[in-house]
Design a protein around this motif. Sequence first.
Motif, PDB file in Angstrom:
ATOM      1  N   ALA A 123       0.834  -1.205   0.000  1.00  0.00           N
ATOM      2  CA  ALA A 123       0.000   0.000   0.000  1.00  0.00           C
ATOM      3  C   ALA A 123       0.870   1.257   0.000  1.00  0.00           C
ATOM      4  O   ALA A 123       0.560   2.238  -0.683  1.00  0.00           O
ATOM      5  N   GLN A 124       1.979   1.233   0.757  1.00  0.00           N
ATOM      6  CA  GLN A 124       2.893   2.378   0.796  1.00  0.00           C
ATOM      7  C   GLN A 124       3.510   2.614  -0.582  1.00  0.00           C
ATOM      8  O   GLN A 124       3.612   3.758  -1.033  1.00  0.00           O
ATOM      9  N   GLU A 125       3.909   1.530  -1.252  1.00  0.00           N
ATOM     10  CA  GLU A 125       4.491   1.677  -2.590  1.00  0.00           C
ATOM     11  C   GLU A 125       3.465   2.251  -3.570  1.00  0.00           C
ATOM     12  O   GLU A 125       3.799   3.114  -4.380  1.00  0.00           O
ATOM     13  N   ARG A 126       2.215   1.778  -3.499  1.00  0.00           N
ATOM     14  CA  ARG A 126       1.156   2.327  -4.358  1.00  0.00           C
ATOM     15  C   ARG A 126       0.966   3.815  -4.079  1.00  0.00           C
ATOM     16  O   ARG A 126       0.854   4.632  -5.002  1.00  0.00           O
ATOM     17  N   GLU A 128       3.136   5.950  -2.830  1.00  0.00           N
ATOM     18  CA  GLU A 128       4.282   6.724  -3.317  1.00  0.00           C
ATOM     19  C   GLU A 128       4.270   6.850  -4.837  1.00  0.00           C
ATOM     20  O   GLU A 128       4.631   7.898  -5.380  1.00  0.00           O
ATOM     21  N   ARG A 129       3.851   5.784  -5.543  1.00  0.00           N
ATOM     22  CA  ARG A 129       3.742   5.871  -7.005  1.00  0.00           C
ATOM     23  C   ARG A 129       2.714   6.925  -7.396  1.00  0.00           C
ATOM     24  O   ARG A 129       2.931   7.716  -8.309  1.00  0.00           O
ATOM     25  N   MET A 130       1.575   6.939  -6.698  1.00  0.00           N
ATOM     26  CA  MET A 130       0.531   7.927  -6.993  1.00  0.00           C
ATOM     27  C   MET A 130       1.034   9.342  -6.720  1.00  0.00           C
ATOM     28  O   MET A 130       0.728  10.268  -7.481  1.00  0.00           O
ATOM     29  N   GLU A 131       1.793   9.508  -5.650  1.00  0.00           N
ATOM     30  CA  GLU A 131       2.350  10.839  -5.351  1.00  0.00           C
ATOM     31  C   GLU A 131       3.282  11.304  -6.468  1.00  0.00           C
ATOM     32  O   GLU A 131       3.253  12.459  -6.862  1.00  0.00           O
ATOM     33  N   ARG A 132       4.125  10.385  -6.975  1.00  0.00           N
ATOM     34  CA  ARG A 132       5.055  10.745  -8.049  1.00  0.00           C
ATOM     35  C   ARG A 132       4.291  11.126  -9.306  1.00  0.00           C
ATOM     36  O   ARG A 132       4.656  12.068 -10.004  1.00  0.00           O
ATOM     37  N   VAL A 133       3.232  10.403  -9.606  1.00  0.00           N
ATOM     38  CA  VAL A 133       2.454  10.681 -10.813  1.00  0.00           C
ATOM     39  C   VAL A 133       1.727  12.011 -10.706  1.00  0.00           C
ATOM     40  O   VAL A 133       1.650  12.760 -11.682  1.00  0.00           O
ATOM     41  N   HIS A 134       1.210  12.325  -9.525  1.00  0.00           N
ATOM     42  CA  HIS A 134       0.375  13.525  -9.371  1.00  0.00           C
ATOM     43  C   HIS A 134       1.085  14.751  -8.831  1.00  0.00           C
ATOM     44  O   HIS A 134       0.468  15.792  -8.688  1.00  0.00           O
ATOM     45  N   ARG A 135       2.364  14.643  -8.545  1.00  0.00           N
ATOM     46  CA  ARG A 135       3.038  15.842  -8.021  1.00  0.00           C
ATOM     47  C   ARG A 135       3.366  16.808  -9.156  1.00  0.00           C
ATOM     48  O   ARG A 135       3.544  16.426 -10.294  1.00  0.00           O
ATOM     49  N   ASP A 136       3.451  18.057  -8.804  1.00  0.00           N
ATOM     50  CA  ASP A 136       3.788  19.092  -9.781  1.00  0.00           C
ATOM     51  C   ASP A 136       5.292  19.249  -9.815  1.00  0.00           C
ATOM     52  O   ASP A 136       5.935  19.506  -8.810  1.00  0.00           O
ATOM     53  N   ASP A 137       5.865  19.097 -11.005  1.00  0.00           N
ATOM     54  CA  ASP A 137       7.334  19.256 -11.155  1.00  0.00           C
ATOM     55  C   ASP A 137       7.668  20.602 -11.707  1.00  0.00           C
ATOM     56  O   ASP A 137       7.029  21.227 -12.422  1.00  0.00           O
TER      57      ASP A 137
END
Length: 137
Positions: A123-126, A128-137
Amino acid sequence: MVTLPPDYRPSEDEEFMNPVQLEYFRQKLLRWRADLLREADGTLASLSEGGILEADITDRASVETDRALELRTRDRARKLITKIDQALHRIELGTYGYCEETDEPIGIKRLEARPIATMSIEAQERHERMERVHRDD
């Protein structure tokens, strides 16, 4: 009140989050919290000793940098104490050790390494993946 054997270590072979395991993690969290508070008291004492007395500007900058680093470390410890308190509350509620997303057991090894964990590794890995996809770069 559960009494722990002095050499007790939770294992995968026993019932998950039985009273002995809960007491083990409760004591582990309380010790960790006490250590953080003791360190914070030391920081407070050293910071309240007075102003920066170094005459040399380089020495003064070094002391200021050290103090800033110590304050950041204490702020991190403060946040950690909040998470420890939340984990202790979950023990009281009977939800400690279970993933907040899936309600599945988090796992003894993960809790040993990170007793404030609220999610299973998967669940933590999921998350973190979602955070990477949705974060603003």
